[in-house]
Scaffold this motif. Structure first.
Motif, short mmCIF file in Angstrom:
data_model
loop_
_atom_site.label_atom_id
_atom_site.label_comp_id
_atom_site.label_asym_id
_atom_site.label_seq_id
_atom_site.Cartn_x
_atom_site.Cartn_y
_atom_site.Cartn_z
N THR A 128 0.92 -1.11 0.13
CA THR A 128 0.02 -0.21 -0.16
C THR A 128 0.82 1.36 0.18
O THR A 128 0.63 2.24 -0.72
CB THR A 128 -0.96 0.22 1.16
OG1 THR A 128 -1.73 -1.04 1.22
CG2 THR A 128 -1.75 1.44 1.05
N ALA A 129 1.74 1.22 1.04
CA ALA A 129 2.82 2.54 1.04
C ALA A 129 3.66 2.62 -0.60
O ALA A 129 3.98 3.75 -0.87
CB ALA A 129 3.86 2.42 2.21
N LEU A 130 4.01 1.53 -0.83
CA LEU A 130 4.84 1.54 -2.10
C LEU A 130 4.14 2.06 -3.07
O LEU A 130 4.78 2.84 -4.03
CB LEU A 130 5.29 0.12 -2.39
CG LEU A 130 6.44 0.25 -3.49
CD1 LEU A 130 7.48 0.78 -3.19
CD2 LEU A 130 6.55 -1.40 -3.84
N PHE A 131 2.75 1.55 -3.45
CA PHE A 131 1.87 2.14 -4.51
C PHE A 131 1.62 3.66 -4.15
O PHE A 131 1.69 4.28 -4.98
CB PHE A 131 0.66 1.61 -4.18
CG PHE A 131 -0.54 1.83 -5.46
CD1 PHE A 131 -0.52 1.56 -6.79
CD2 PHE A 131 -1.22 2.84 -4.79
CE1 PHE A 131 -1.38 2.40 -7.52
CE2 PHE A 131 -2.41 3.33 -5.77
CZ PHE A 131 -2.32 3.09 -7.05
N PHE A 132 1.49 3.91 -2.91
CA PHE A 132 1.29 5.37 -2.67
C PHE A 132 2.31 6.14 -3.11
O PHE A 132 1.99 7.47 -3.76
CB PHE A 132 0.89 5.50 -1.08
CG PHE A 132 0.41 6.73 -0.75
CD1 PHE A 132 1.57 7.99 -0.50
CD2 PHE A 132 -0.69 7.11 -0.26
CE1 PHE A 132 1.33 9.27 -0.15
CE2 PHE A 132 -1.05 8.41 0.32
CZ PHE A 132 -0.47 9.56 0.27
N GLY A 133 3.73 5.91 -2.75
CA GLY A 133 4.66 6.49 -3.17
C GLY A 133 4.78 6.65 -4.81
O GLY A 133 5.16 7.92 -5.29
N PHE A 134 4.67 5.66 -5.43
CA PHE A 134 4.78 5.62 -6.84
C PHE A 134 3.65 6.63 -7.39
O PHE A 134 3.97 7.17 -8.38
CB PHE A 134 4.91 4.29 -7.42
CG PHE A 134 6.08 3.57 -7.32
CD1 PHE A 134 7.32 4.17 -7.51
CD2 PHE A 134 6.22 2.24 -7.17
CE1 PHE A 134 8.49 3.78 -7.20
CE2 PHE A 134 7.42 1.65 -6.93
CZ PHE A 134 8.49 2.34 -6.97
N PHE A 135 2.31 6.39 -6.89
CA PHE A 135 1.37 6.95 -7.41
C PHE A 135 1.25 8.73 -7.35
O PHE A 135 1.23 9.51 -8.26
CB PHE A 135 -0.09 6.51 -6.90
CG PHE A 135 -1.27 7.06 -7.66
CD1 PHE A 135 -1.66 6.70 -9.01
CD2 PHE A 135 -1.75 8.10 -6.99
CE1 PHE A 135 -2.78 7.10 -9.53
CE2 PHE A 135 -3.01 8.67 -7.32
CZ PHE A 135 -3.63 8.03 -8.85
#
Length: 360
Positions: A31-38
């Motif tokens: 979730t955090a990784l997706f948040f960062g990339f998005f």
């Protein structure tokens, strides 16, 4: 929040997975990784438009840093936003240690944000005064230290645990509070001092937090505490969710902070992440081990203290420039060389710190 889906489980379906910390930690990381990339590119564009000239560059710093003029700061918002979102989604809301660590992270992040905003808006490196930052930091740490102590089992309240000598528990009484405050504020400011090169601070923070996450999982599980001879602190395993969010958000940020950095984390990120490390150490009763796994930050902070004290006493400098990573810049080391070597040192120290869990 998603933990409450276990109420729909009959014990043998997909909802039962949400009972497990490891499953939810994986969810928090992604979730955090997706948040960062998005949100990364979007946040960087907003910061670039709103800040104009970006973070002010010290005129007395290494010459190579002048080329970084115009790079936006406050990128720590991306990390803090990612780990907060992931933690709220995947952690149990009835766990006091989760809220404790989030409180410290967000509070120190707010101090850093105010400092970054002052620097950008005034276009100088002064920001919020050091005295005010320390005062606010110690007030936050006071609340966190009391919160942690009252959340610990009765026999460990206001007590200091030791690595290796695991049967020793030193009851400090009220003196534990200033000690814990020093750990939290010291960690916050040590990470802040380390954040001086592209990618230098975030990876050691992730490495140290991963080590502390392992410790949190171990001390919150009687199987491991019995085997390793550690003090059992029920509930700390849930901190792993926060750590997973920090690592996912950290990797997302590093994607844009890798040399040459598109954004700096600023004090918004460095104070928040350093405070988080200190809070986790206090919550898990491993304050001393933090000094090992976060040894790089200790060295960075000590280099500044030594430089200032020696200069005041003799008028001369021990290092070409402090913190110590600037010393190696002045000696001609390439920035990526310093960063990667410091990462390696952080990893070695984290392994040494974890090794103390088994030593008896």
């Amino acid at each position: 929040m998603l933990y409450w889906l276990t109420a729909l489980s009959d014990g043998g379906d997909v909802f039962n997975l949400f009972r497990y910390i490891t499953f939810r930690a994986g969810g928090a990381f992604l979730t955090a990784l997706f948040f960062g990339f998005f949100f990364g590119p979007r946040l960087i564009n907003v910061l670039r438009r709103s800040q104009g000239k970006g973070q002010p560059i010290r005129s007395d710093g290494p010459e190579g840093h002048l080329s970084k003029a115009g790079t936006p700061t406050m990128g720590g918002l991306l990390i803090v936003g990612a780990l907060t979102t992931a933690t709220l989604f995947w952690a149990r809301w009835d766990n006091p240690y989760v809220w404790l660590v989030l409180f410290v992270t967000l509070s120190f992040g707010a101090i850093g944000f105010a400092d970054d905003y002052a620097k950008v808006s005034k276009q100088n490196t002064a920001g919020v005064s050091a005295r005010m930052r320390l005062l606010l930091g110690f007030l936050i740490a006071l609340v966190a230290s009391l919160w942690a102590s009252w959340s610990h089992p009765e026999d460990m309240q206001f007590a200091l645990a030791f690595p290796i000598f695991k049967d020793v528990l030193l009851h400090l009484g009220v003196f534990f509070v200033p000690f814990a405050m020093f750990v939290i504020v010291g960690a916050a400011n040590a990470v802040n001092l380390t954040d001086g090169l592209d990618g230098l601070a975030i990876m050691p923070v992730m490495i140290a937090s991963a080590a502390l996450g392992v410790i949190a999982y171990f001390v919150g599980n009687t199987t491991f505490t019995d085997y390793l001879g550690l003090h059992y602190v029920p509930g700390t395993g849930e901190i792993v969710i926060f750590v997973a969010g920090l690592m996912g958000g950290g990797l997302g940020f590093l994607w844009y902070n890798a040399p040459p950095a598109a954004v700096f984390m600023g004090d918004t990120g460095s104070l928040a992440l350093g405070g988080a490390l200190g809070a986790i150490a206090v919550a898990t009763k491993h304050e001393i081990v933090l000094g090992i796994v976060g040894g790089l930050f200790v060295v960075e902070a000590l280099s500044v203290i030594i430089q200032v004290l020696y200069f005041k006493r003799t008028g001369k400098r021990v290092f070409l420039m402090a913190p110590i990573h600037h010393h190696y810049e002045k000696k001609g080391w390439a920035e990526p060389t310093i960063v990667i070597r410091f990462w390696i040192i952080s990893l070695i120290l984290a392994i040494v710190g974890l090794a103390t869990l088994k030593l008896r």
